[in-house]
Design an enzyme around this catalytic site. Structure first.
Site, PDB file in Angstrom:
ATOM      1  N   CYS A   2     -18.936 -49.861 -39.751  1.00  0.00           N
ATOM      2  CA  CYS A   2     -17.119 -50.020 -39.475  1.00  0.00           C
ATOM      3  C   CYS A   2     -16.838 -50.573 -41.557  1.00  0.00           C
ATOM      4  O   CYS A   2     -17.991 -51.199 -42.110  1.00  0.00           O
ATOM      5  CB  CYS A   2     -16.807 -51.517 -39.023  1.00  0.00           C
ATOM      6  N   ARG A  27     -18.289 -45.179 -44.037  1.00  0.00           N
ATOM      7  CA  ARG A  27     -19.290 -46.263 -42.885  1.00  0.00           C
ATOM      8  C   ARG A  27     -18.695 -46.043 -41.660  1.00  0.00           C
ATOM      9  O   ARG A  27     -19.368 -47.347 -40.678  1.00  0.00           O
ATOM     10  CB  ARG A  27     -18.583 -47.818 -43.420  1.00  0.00           C
ATOM     11  N   TRP A  76     -17.201 -47.479 -36.635  1.00  0.00           N
ATOM     12  CA  TRP A  76     -18.158 -47.108 -35.546  1.00  0.00           C
ATOM     13  C   TRP A  76     -18.486 -47.379 -34.910  1.00  0.00           C
ATOM     14  O   TRP A  76     -19.036 -48.522 -34.757  1.00  0.00           O
ATOM     15  CB  TRP A  76     -19.358 -46.573 -36.981  1.00  0.00           C
ATOM     16  N   ASN A 102     -16.296 -55.833 -38.326  1.00  0.00           N
ATOM     17  CA  ASN A 102     -17.522 -55.113 -38.627  1.00  0.00           C
ATOM     18  C   ASN A 102     -18.546 -55.926 -37.925  1.00  0.00           C
ATOM     19  O   ASN A 102     -19.462 -56.560 -38.446  1.00  0.00           O
ATOM     20  CB  ASN A 102     -17.871 -55.240 -40.244  1.00  0.00           C
ATOM     21  N   GLY A 103     -19.617 -55.702 -37.154  1.00  0.00           N
ATOM     22  CA  GLY A 103     -21.131 -56.048 -36.653  1.00  0.00           C
ATOM     23  C   GLY A 103     -20.489 -56.427 -34.952  1.00  0.00           C
ATOM     24  O   GLY A 103     -19.846 -55.103 -34.572  1.00  0.00           O
ATOM     25  N   GLU A 485     -38.252 -35.105 -45.567  1.00  0.00           N
ATOM     26  CA  GLU A 485     -36.528 -35.569 -45.992  1.00  0.00           C
ATOM     27  C   GLU A 485     -35.827 -34.645 -46.177  1.00  0.00           C
ATOM     28  O   GLU A 485     -35.422 -34.273 -45.804  1.00  0.00           O
ATOM     29  CB  GLU A 485     -37.337 -36.045 -47.124  1.00  0.00           C
ATOM     30  N   LYS A 489     -32.820 -34.272 -43.283  1.00  0.00           N
ATOM     31  CA  LYS A 489     -31.656 -33.679 -44.714  1.00  0.00           C
ATOM     32  C   LYS A 489     -31.170 -32.070 -43.264  1.00  0.00           C
ATOM     33  O   LYS A 489     -29.514 -32.764 -42.549  1.00  0.00           O
ATOM     34  CB  LYS A 489     -31.252 -33.143 -45.611  1.00  0.00           C
ATOM     35  N   GLU A 492     -29.609 -33.874 -39.881  1.00  0.00           N
ATOM     36  CA  GLU A 492     -28.477 -34.740 -39.722  1.00  0.00           C
ATOM     37  C   GLU A 492     -26.825 -34.861 -39.946  1.00  0.00           C
ATOM     38  O   GLU A 492     -26.156 -34.503 -39.835  1.00  0.00           O
ATOM     39  CB  GLU A 492     -28.624 -36.327 -40.749  1.00  0.00           C
ATOM     40  N   HIS A 508     -54.148 -29.552 -36.151  1.00  0.00           N
ATOM     41  CA  HIS A 508     -53.852 -30.169 -35.121  1.00  0.00           C
ATOM     42  C   HIS A 508     -52.962 -30.780 -34.332  1.00  0.00           C
ATOM     43  O   HIS A 508     -52.844 -30.857 -33.051  1.00  0.00           O
ATOM     44  CB  HIS A 508     -54.372 -32.019 -36.113  1.00  0.00           C
ATOM     45  N   LYS A 611     -22.530 -44.332 -42.441  1.00  0.00           N
ATOM     46  CA  LYS A 611     -24.083 -43.912 -43.822  1.00  0.00           C
ATOM     47  C   LYS A 611     -24.546 -45.626 -43.949  1.00  0.00           C
ATOM     48  O   LYS A 611     -26.052 -45.924 -44.488  1.00  0.00           O
ATOM     49  CB  LYS A 611     -22.923 -44.245 -45.756  1.00  0.00           C
TER      50      LYS A 611
HETATM   51  C1  F6R Z   1     -30.293 -39.912 -44.824  1.00  0.00           C
HETATM   52  C2  F6R Z   1     -29.912 -41.604 -44.674  1.00  0.00           C
HETATM   53  C3  F6R Z   1     -30.363 -42.488 -44.300  1.00  0.00           C
HETATM   54  C4  F6R Z   1     -30.339 -43.943 -45.262  1.00  0.00           C
HETATM   55  C5  F6R Z   1     -30.703 -44.800 -43.593  1.00  0.00           C
HETATM   56  C6  F6R Z   1     -30.713 -46.120 -44.658  1.00  0.00           C
HETATM   57  O1  F6R Z   1     -29.652 -38.993 -45.628  1.00  0.00           O
HETATM   58  O2  F6R Z   1     -28.976 -41.276 -45.138  1.00  0.00           O
HETATM   59  O3  F6R Z   1     -31.459 -42.274 -43.674  1.00  0.00           O
HETATM   60  O4  F6R Z   1     -31.525 -43.774 -45.788  1.00  0.00           O
HETATM   61  O5  F6R Z   1     -30.139 -45.168 -42.974  1.00  0.00           O
HETATM   62  O6  F6R Z   1     -29.699 -46.744 -45.500  1.00  0.00           O
HETATM   63  P1  F6R Z   1     -30.073 -47.312 -46.573  1.00  0.00           P
HETATM   64  O7  F6R Z   1     -31.082 -47.019 -47.759  1.00  0.00           O
HETATM   65  O8  F6R Z   1     -28.397 -47.463 -47.382  1.00  0.00           O
HETATM   66  O9  F6R Z   1     -30.672 -48.986 -46.418  1.00  0.00           O
END
Ligand code: F6R
Length: 616
Positions: A2, A27, A76, A102-103, A485, A489, A492, A508, A611
């Site tokens: 949030c 957020r 969120w 937020n929380g 990674e 990507k 997500e 394996h 995020k």
């Molecule tokens: C993927 C992504 C998440 C963050 C993870 C950690 O694209 O953005 O997997 O990497 O939530 O977030 P931070 O780096 O802010 O601790």
């Protein structure tokens, strides 16, 4: 998660709130809402499920003549689904006070029982409305919002940033933080509150980070910070390093595209100032003193998601240069398994936001056990770097798209710098290796720019593959976490099943997934520098090809050995093997972006995600 914003001052309150929410939308975007007072001192709330644009429409349809005090929220969802009624702000004290949060309030059921007993009817399913009702009860009991606010925050368990305003105290906004972020923006005759500086950077770059378990009270002319018992707390302001231009799209269709293209600068800026007289020197580590760095016998990197893959890549380099064992753990797994920690352990956390709750808790856990904690972070004065013994900032600039891109390459860069610094201090790094790494860092931004230039080729590939339902990624050594990674990507932002594998693991089990037409991206190591690994990966390509896979090979320029077995070839510049992830990940980022775009998806705000993950 949030996003929260608060304002007091003579400006256009709704404009301040909605522009702040726009920058905080990363957020969470399940709903958005604002509360403001009008000329007659009446409280008005407008809120709507969905993205901020829906709230802006509502404000156009139902305008408010707002005076200078207001709070805004982008959500969120945790307690209660993403509906209009669950959107914040929530009201208390018969509609006289408004509250955003937020929380998560963990003792919400117990508090709700109290509200029920008081005969107050709640309209939403949220924990926040319970807090608003509780605050209302306290205000009627004490007649004073400050006393009531302090009493209520002390009773909450869980995590929270709360902002409250009251009709009878019209030129003040109250804010409290406990394990969730809160910053104050200092203006001229106006003041701001936000989850992060993005909330107000369009108006002021002077900021104050509010510490844990403190309350900030802002009026147009004053900022006061107290602890939960009411004792005054002194604070220092700092200047925010970036401006609004850095947080805008700059001509790109999405923040993610802009951020992928910014990676040459993200890498260069992270290295800048850290090569001194031909040596890697990280001031923040120097400040810890050489003795503790020489004494460490183990490093644990804690992080989540993309940051954890950066950590896995960094681990190879740190072990190579500093000759100290490094393990990488997901932050949320780390503290619940009673890890063996001693005063010779170093915990390095990696976090773009610096607010990820899982990582924050892992750092606190380590600190409580006397471990040296180092934070690799992209967000100035965020909670995790402030909690750590040393903060090594990545200078990638603000990352707005939910999917992390430039922060990832900057994190790898920072971890490599840490490995080199440790190697020098510990006497395990040869001068030749240090000189080679410095040379590599010099040419890296140019090479990353060449990787960024694969965009068009990748866009075509993604266009042809728009109907793909599953994609595999294969790598070896540092290419393995890069493959993970690439898969993350795609999951997500394109909502496609994707998995990353270590190339040697294929036989394996995972090779059973290979069927006719199955696309597999293969990160091919350099044949010049790693001929053995190259030939092993090449044989994997042949094995998959023999079973009908569609192989997309990511190779260094001049590698002709895999050409006969690859359906598509993406060529990248020659870099030292250990630096390969920083260029190889770029086409994978473009691929996810272009595939999501081809499917008509919102690449910056993928479903169900936010995020900054500030809940455990
Ligand atoms: C993927 C992504 C998440 C963050 C993870 C950690 O694209 O953005 O997997 O990497 O939530 O977030 P931070 O780096 O802010 O601790």
């Amino acid at each position: 998660m949030c996003g929260i914003v608060g304002y007091v001052g003579p400006g256009d309150t709704l404009e301040v709130l909605t522009s702040g929410l726009k920058r905080l939308e990363y957020r969470g975007y399940d709903s958005a809402g604002v509360a403001v007072l009008d000329d007659y001192g009446e409280m008005h709330v407008r809120k709507r499920s969905g993205k901020l644009a829906r709230l802006v429409e509502l404000l156009d349809d139902q305008p408010i003549a707002a005076t200078g005090t207001g709070i805004g929220h982008t959500r969120w969802a945790t307690h209660g689904g993403p509906t209009d009624v669950n959107a914040h702000p929530h009201l208390g004290d018969d509609g006289k006070l408004a509250l955003i949060h937020n929380g998560i309030v963990e003792n919400f059921a117990e508090l709700k029982a109290e509200i029920d007993a008081a005969g107050i009817e709640l309209v939403s399913e949220t924990d926040t409305e319970v807090v608003a009702a509780l605050l209302g009860l306290e205000v009627s009991r004490t007649g004073d919002l400050e006393t009531a606010f302090r009493a209520v925050v002390k009773r909450l368990h869980g995590t929270f940033t709360l902002l409250a305003m009251h009709r009878d105290d019209p030129a003040r906004v109250y804010a409290a933080r406990h394990s969730s972020p809160l910053v104050v923006g200092l203006g001229d005759g106006e003041n701001f509150l936000g989850s992060d500086v993005a909330a107000f950077v369009g108006y002021t770059r002077r900021a104050v980070a509010v510490e844990e378990d403190n309350i900030a009270i802002i009026t147009p002319d004053s900022v006061r910070i107290i602890d939960f018992d009411g004792a005054p707390v002194s604070f220092e302001e700092y200047e925010v390093a970036w401006n609004t231009d850095a947080a805008d799209k700059g001509g790109w269709d999405s923040f993610m595209a802009k951020e992928i293209s910014e990676q040459p600068d993200a890498v260069a800026n992270t290295v800048r100032g850290r090569v001194v007289d031909g040596h890697i020197e990280i001031d923040e580590l120097t400040a810890l003193g050489d003795a503790p760095l020489q004494a460490i016998d183990r490093i644990i990197i804690v992080a989540c998601g993309t940051a954890s893959y950066a950590g896995q890549i960094g681990a190879y380099a740190i072990e190579q240069w500093a000759r100290v064992p490094v393990s990488v753990e997901l932050s949320h797994e780390f503290r619940y398994r009673e890890p063996v920690l001693t005063d010779r352990t170093m915990v390095i956390s990696v976090s773009q936001s610096g607010e990820t709750m899982d990582t924050m808790m892992a750092v606190k856990y380590a600190k409580e056990r006397g471990v040296t904690t180092v934070s690799v972070c992209n967000t100035q004065s965020a909670s995790i770097p402030r909690e750590s013994d040393a903060a090594v900032y990545t200078h990638a600039g603000p990352e707005v798209a939910v999917a992390s891109t430039k922060a990832f390459t900057a994190q790898i860069t920072a971890l490599y710098l840490i490995g080199l610094h440790l190697g020098r201090v510990r006497g395990t790094l040869t001068e030749a290796d240090e000189a080679a790494a410095i040379l590599a860092f010099e040419s890296l931004p140019g090479h990353v720019a060449e990787a960024v230039a694969t965009h068009e080729q990748i866009a075509q590939l993604a266009h042809w593959m728009a109907d793909t339902r599953s994609v595999l990624f294969l790598g070896r050594h540092v290419g393995y976490p890069t493959a993970l990674e690439g898969a993350l990507k795609l999951k997500e932002i394109a909502y496609i099943h994707a998995e990353g594998f270590a190339a040697g693991e294929l036989k394996h089990g995972p090779i059973a997934l290979i069927d006719h037409g199955q696309p597999v991206f293969v990160l091919v190591p350099s044949p010049r520098q790693s001929p053995v690994m190259h030939s092993k990966v090449e044989s994997k390509i042949q094995e998959m090809r023999a079973r009908g896979a569609r192989v997309i090979a990511i190779v260094e320029n001049g590698d002709t050995l895999v050409l006969p077995f690859a359906d598509d070839v993406i060529r990248l510049p020659l870099v030292d093997s250990i630096f390969e992830p920083i260029v190889q990940v770029v086409p994978l980022q473009w691929f996810a972006l272009e595939l999501a775009t081809a499917k008509g998806l919102d690449v910056d705000q993928p479903r169900n995600l936010a995020k900054s993950v500030t809940v455990e």
